[in-house]
Every structure is written in C-alpha cells, then in structure tokens.
Design an enzyme around this catalytic site. Structure first.
Site, PDB file in Angstrom:
ATOM      1  CG  ASN A   8      -7.966  54.187 -22.181  1.00 33.33           C
ATOM      2  OD1 ASN A   8      -8.686  54.914 -22.702  1.00 33.33           O
ATOM      3  ND2 ASN A   8      -7.807  53.634 -21.080  1.00 33.33           N
ATOM      4  CE  LYS A  10      -6.154  56.015 -18.799  1.00 37.25           C
ATOM      5  NZ  LYS A  10      -5.716  55.632 -17.285  1.00 37.25           N
ATOM      6  CG  HIS A  88     -10.061  51.238 -17.798  1.00 37.93           C
ATOM      7  ND1 HIS A  88      -9.967  52.007 -16.810  1.00 37.93           N
ATOM      8  CD2 HIS A  88      -9.083  51.225 -18.672  1.00 37.93           C
ATOM      9  CE1 HIS A  88      -8.601  52.395 -16.960  1.00 37.93           C
ATOM     10  NE2 HIS A  88      -7.971  51.848 -17.940  1.00 37.93           N
ATOM     11  CD  GLU A  90      -8.839  55.341 -15.596  1.00 37.19           C
ATOM     12  OE1 GLU A  90      -9.140  55.693 -16.523  1.00 37.19           O
ATOM     13  OE2 GLU A  90      -7.494  55.354 -15.298  1.00 37.19           O
ATOM     14  CD  GLU A 160      -5.620  48.294 -18.682  1.00 37.87           C
ATOM     15  OE1 GLU A 160      -4.905  48.884 -19.253  1.00 37.87           O
ATOM     16  OE2 GLU A 160      -6.492  48.686 -18.326  1.00 37.87           O
ATOM     17  N   GLY A 166      -1.383  53.914 -14.359  1.00 37.37           N
ATOM     18  CA  GLY A 166      -1.014  55.198 -14.100  1.00 37.37           C
ATOM     19  C   GLY A 166      -0.203  55.552 -12.905  1.00 37.37           C
ATOM     20  CB  SER A 202       2.922  51.844 -15.666  1.00 39.44           C
ATOM     21  OG  SER A 202       2.210  52.500 -14.690  1.00 39.44           O
TER      22      SER A 202
HETATM   23  C1  PEP Z   1      -5.079  52.252 -18.949  1.00 43.74           C
HETATM   24  O1  PEP Z   1      -5.745  53.318 -18.343  1.00 43.74           O
HETATM   25  O2  PEP Z   1      -5.678  51.489 -19.500  1.00 43.74           O
HETATM   26  C2  PEP Z   1      -3.479  52.375 -18.653  1.00 43.74           C
HETATM   27  C3  PEP Z   1      -2.949  51.215 -19.258  1.00 43.74           C
HETATM   28  O3  PEP Z   1      -3.076  53.415 -18.273  1.00 43.74           O
HETATM   29  P1  PEP Z   1      -1.628  53.743 -18.291  1.00 43.74           P
HETATM   30  O4  PEP Z   1      -0.918  53.333 -19.245  1.00 43.74           O
HETATM   31  O5  PEP Z   1      -1.539  55.229 -18.079  1.00 43.74           O
HETATM   32  O6  PEP Z   1      -0.848  53.124 -16.885  1.00 43.74           O
END
Ligand code: PEP
Length: 239
Positions: A8, A10, A88, A90, A160, A166, A202
């Site tokens: 992903n 982003k 997601h 976000e 998630e 993040g 993460s």
């Molecule tokens: C995500 O945004 O789906 C995600 C898993 O981000 P990160 O790996 O940066 O935590």
C-alpha cells in the site's frame, strides 16, 4: 504455502521516483508469493509485469455518473486492476467513510470482478476496554452482509489494528494469529466462506521474521516499508 503480499504505497512518490521503483521491482522481484502493488491511481498503468498484479487504494462508492474526482470499479477493471483496498482506516478517519459507503464500494468491486481487500481493525479505545472482538464482529457482519456466497469468496480481509498503522508498534505474533483465527471463524459461521486474512500494521524488514510463519495469516498489507523498494524486496525475500 504462498503468502499474499500487498504494497500500500499511499500518496508516495513522483513520476520519476515511481519509474525507478518499477525498474528495480521488475528486474529483481523473484518469489513464489503473490505480490500485489497498490500505487496511487495515476501510476497504476505503469505497473505492468507478469510478476505481480495491481491494486487500487480506493474506489468510488458510486457506479458511474457525474462525480468529479472519483474513479469507478468499472474504470479500474478496464485497465486490468484485480484488487482494490477498501475501508482503510485513513479513509474511515480522515475522509469519514462509514459502513454504508464501504459496503457500496465492496459491491461495485465484486460486481466488476475486482477482489476488495477490506480493512478492519480496532482502535486503542476498543483494545483498552477489551471490546476488540465485539467491534470486529459488528464490522464484519455489516460490511459483508447481503452478498451471495460466490461473490464473498473473492473478498480478502486485512486485519489492521488502527493503533499499529504507521506507529512502529504491533500486536504480538500470538495476538495477531488469534485475532485472525477469530475473524475467519466469524466469516465461516456467518457466511460459510473460507476467507483469506492478511495482517497489516508496521511490518518492516526487522520484524517480518516474527510474523511470517503464523498459521492463520495468509499474508501482509505493508504500508510505509513498501515504499522503499530495497526494503520491500527484502521483506518479500524473507517471506
Ligand atoms: C497501511 O497503511 O495499510 C499499513 C499497514 O501501514 P504501515 O505498514 O505503514 O503501518
């Protein structure tokens, strides 16, 4: 067994940077795992290789019509996109997407033979109050209701936890494996579907070895660490 690994990316990278990323990816990717790349919409057509498939990061809740700035599932299908991330955290937190909107997005994906990667995950407050399971159950039942079994078989879930995205903080491997088992169990009992579930939050080249062998985890959704091509390839190599 093969794992599904989704990048992903982003809102990262410019055209020049994405050109470099694609060159290295196409040259060096060498894995039996299923790699799925989700760049910004504008870069999707540049990712062309038989080594991976592409994924949108979002899709319109509308089928078609005068919706400035939106991209429909049919348009994604027309450029051969096979997956789309939906729901997601976000999108939910910053763009206020609720279950009804996410449900519409899932519907348009399924109607256009696109597999939605449906993100679910508890916030810190549910974790602290130990209501994570209730929260996940409600979300799953709301988002997946009313679809025929044959369509639901094309859904992938990404677990998630919002507090892990993040932040550099993850649940323990045992917590992830147990929660994913719980998610699969709900989907199986409610809809009689054996759903694939990814973990996201993460993941990086240092911690992937702690998670890659988990029995119930079908793969990983990787955000920040997927935008560095060297790190992304190293993670894939470890898996
Ligand atoms: C995500 O945004 O789906 C995600 C898993 O981000 P990160 O790996 O940066 O935590």
């Amino acid at each position: 067994m093969n794992k599904i690994i989704v990048a992903n990316m982003k809102m990262s990278m410019t055209l020049k940077e994405i050109g470099y990323y694609i060159k290295v990816l196409n040259d060096k990717l060498d894995t039996d795992n299923d790699v799925i790349i989700a760049p910004s919409f504008i870069f999707l057509p540049y990712f062309k290789s038989d080594k991976y498939l592409t994924c949108a990061q979002d899709v319109s809740e509308y089928e078609s019509g005068p919706y400035t700035g939106e991209v429909s599932a049919l348009q994604l299908k027309s450029i051969n996109v096979k997956y789309t991330i939906v729901g997601h955290s976000e999108r939910r937190n910053i763009f206020h997407e609720n279950s009804a909107i996410i449900h519409n997005k899932i519907k348009h994906c399924l109607d256009n033979d696109i597999s939605p990667i449906v993100c679910i995950g508890e916030d810190k407050k549910e974790r602290i109050s130990m209501t994570t399971e209730q929260f996940l159950r409600r979300d799953i039942l709301e988002l997946l209701q009313d679809f025929p079994k044959e369509q639901l078989e094309n859904v992938i879930i990404a677990y998630e936890p919002k507090w892990a995205i993040g932040t550099g903080i993850t649940p323990t491997p045992k917590e992830i494996d147990e929660t994913i088992f719980f998610i699969k169990d709900i989907v199986e009992s409610a809809f009689k579907v054996d759903v694939k579930v990814l973990y996201g939050g993460s993941i990086n080249k240092e911690n992937i070895s702690d998670f890659k062998k988990l029995k119930n985890v079908d793969g990983f959704l990787i955000g920040g660490s997927s935008t560095d091509i060297d790190e992304f390839l190293e993670i894939i190599e470890q898996i």
